[in-house]
Motif scaffolding. Structure first.
Motif, PDB file in Angstrom:
ATOM      1  N   HIS A  48       0.863  -1.184   0.000  1.00 26.40           N
ATOM      2  CA  HIS A  48       0.000   0.000   0.000  1.00 26.40           C
ATOM      3  C   HIS A  48       0.900   1.236   0.000  1.00 26.40           C
ATOM      4  N   THR A  49       0.982   1.857  -1.167  1.00 24.28           N
ATOM      5  CA  THR A  49       1.785   3.065  -1.284  1.00 24.28           C
ATOM      6  C   THR A  49       1.437   3.758  -2.590  1.00 24.28           C
ATOM      7  N   ALA A  50       1.577   5.072  -2.628  1.00 24.07           N
ATOM      8  CA  ALA A  50       1.217   5.841  -3.813  1.00 24.07           C
ATOM      9  C   ALA A  50       2.022   5.371  -5.016  1.00 24.07           C
ATOM     10  N   GLY A  51       1.323   5.140  -6.125  1.00 25.52           N
ATOM     11  CA  GLY A  51       1.967   4.692  -7.345  1.00 25.52           C
ATOM     12  C   GLY A  51       2.030   3.192  -7.487  1.00 25.52           C
ATOM     13  N   TYR A  52       1.925   2.461  -6.373  1.00 27.55           N
ATOM     14  CA  TYR A  52       1.960   0.999  -6.420  1.00 27.55           C
ATOM     15  C   TYR A  52       0.842   0.401  -5.570  1.00 27.55           C
ATOM     16  N   GLU A  53      -0.194   1.148  -5.338  1.00 27.28           N
ATOM     17  CA  GLU A  53      -1.300   0.679  -4.491  1.00 27.28           C
ATOM     18  C   GLU A  53      -1.855  -0.634  -5.023  1.00 27.28           C
ATOM     19  N   GLY A  54      -1.862  -1.656  -4.165  1.00 27.29           N
ATOM     20  CA  GLY A  54      -2.421  -2.937  -4.535  1.00 27.29           C
ATOM     21  C   GLY A  54      -1.444  -3.933  -5.129  1.00 27.29           C
ATOM     22  N   TRP A  55      -0.185  -3.541  -5.313  1.00 25.09           N
ATOM     23  CA  TRP A  55       0.799  -4.461  -5.886  1.00 25.09           C
ATOM     24  C   TRP A  55       0.978  -5.649  -4.938  1.00 25.09           C
TER      25      TRP A  55
END
Length: 433
Positions: free
Chosen positions: A56-63
């Motif tokens: 969970h992080t901006a730019g990679y949300e849901g990876w």
């Protein structure tokens, strides 16, 4: 078991899921990278994984990726004792240690976010791994988004006791030839710190809601979907091309930027380590770099071409030029390949061509690494890879590539070979359903 002192040039931590949620300044915790563990009751396919970790992080949300699962034995968890246990099982005496999913937050387009994550990460590295520095050397993460802050973090990392730096593959906001990075090179050389540049790091667009459109993971997503597609000519050709030389474009660009901008000339003692791009491409590239800056056989230095303007004086033709005039204008005292041999080291994992090309690249220019604990690495198979790819290599060359080169760079004592350990049995792979 290999007789040499074995150093892996590429291993990774497994960060605590709440590392940044609990350690970032309170006013920034809403921007923290955090990870969520998911355990399924049933695998997605028979015999498959049941443990996953979502970022969970901006730019990679849901990876989301499968948790690292090796057969046989326990799942790697990042604890120093577990890393040492797994090194012993794999016959590795010492290793470099790099970020894992932290890459998604350490090198973003928002400087305040990147540097805050880097400070937390570097503190945690020093606390967790420095007591084991005789076998494990972590590299301090340094964002490139602000050179002045980068220098401060380099100096702070030195005070923490960290002895190496890791910078992103895709720097922001400028390419590596930019003069804005000169303070970083000065600080690294002044403190005697080698620089490591790792694949799939940097270039994070924090404004993107998902990584699915980001350049860093497009290749992974493409390969993932290939596993269920019809084996058409287009798919076969694309996969074969992707498994060939295309991955070399990025390290080639990094080397070209740093060599051509005079960084290596100004900082002869600065060592750049290019990690997880393999190295079979290096010999050809070194020749191509030099060829670009000399007039070769059959190249007429006075050959003109372009578009002739009938209404303009012949001596003032703006669209006419000499094609090979640039070849003799290399401004630095050493050839590009000479800077590579002096200032660069390239790590590989499973790349017999890199070993066979050592007489061209220089035996000192390449070294091996396992990419522990990642699924594409050689963990639990490292000894088999070494035996196969180094079978006919003289002892002196083996010793350098398998451990001596990197031990010299980061300060491992390569006289202390581990006692032999029993290799693990072959992996037990469940039969297809």
């Amino acid at each position: 078991m290999a007789k040499e002192f074995i150093v892996s040039g590429d291993s990774h931590v497994v960060e605590p899921v709440d590392l940044y949620k609990t350690r970032l300044p309170k006013n920034m915790r809403d921007q923290a990278l955090w990870e969520e563990d998911t355990i399924l009751e049933d695998p997605l396919v028979p015999g498959g994984h049941t443990q996953f970790r979502t970022v969970h992080t901006a730019g990679y949300e849901g990876w989301t990726v499968s948790r690292y699962r090796q057969f046989p034995g326990p799942t790697p968890d990042g604890l120093p004792s577990s890393i040492l246990r797994d090194m012993d099982r794999d016959g590795v005496d010492a290793t470099m240690l790099f970020p894992n999913l932290s890459f998604f937050a350490l090198y973003t387009d928002i400087h305040e976010r990147s540097i805050a994550h880097a400070r937390v990460y570097n503190d945690w590295l020093a606390e967790t791994y420095l007591p084991y520095a005789n076998r494990i050397r972590p590299a301090a993460a340094i964002p490139t988004t602000d050179a002045a802050d980068a220098v401060k973090e380099i100096e702070r990392a030195v005070r923490l006791g960290l002895t190496a730096l890791i910078l992103p593959e895709i720097p922001q906001p400028f390419p590596y030839w930019a003069p804005e990075y000169e303070p970083i090179w000065e600080a690294a050389e002044a403190n005697g710190l080698p620089i490591f540049i790792h694949v799939a790091s940097g270039g994070v667009d924090s404004k993107a809601g998902t990584s699915a459109t980001g350049s860093q993971v497009k290749g992974i997503l493409t390969a993932m979907t290939m596993g269920t597609q019809e084996l058409s000519g287009a798919l076969l050709a694309g996969r074969t091309m992707g498994g060939g030389s295309t991955a070399a474009a990025s390290p080639m660009r990094i080397i070209a930027d740093l060599v051509s901008a005079g960084v290596c000339e100004r900082h002869p003692n600065l060592m750049f380590n290019v990690i997880e791009f393999n190295a079979g491409w290096l010999a050809n590239y070194m020749g191509s770099m030099d060829k670009a800056w000399r007039t070769g056989t059959g190249q007429d230095p006075h050959w003109w071409l372009g578009f002739w303007d009938e209404g303009v004086d012949p001596h003032d033709q703006k669209l006419m030029g000499r094609l090979f005039k640039i070849n003799d204008r290399w401004p630095l005292p050493l050839k590009p390949s000479e800077y590579v041999k002096r200032n660069f080291r390239v790590q590989f994992a499973d790349d017999k061509i890199a070993v066979l090309s050592r007489h061209i690249t220089g035996v000192d220019t390449i070294y091996w690494g396992s990419d522990y604990p990642h699924a594409e690495g050689t963990f639990l198979g490292s000894q088999a890879v070494i035996e196969e790819q180094f079978a006919d290599v003289p002892d002196v060359d083996r010793a350098k590539i398998l451990g001596g080169n990197l031990a010299k760079i980061v300060g491992f004592d390569d006289s202390k070979k581990l006692a032999p350990v029993t290799p693990p049995p072959s992996p037990v792979v469940p039969p297809p359903a």
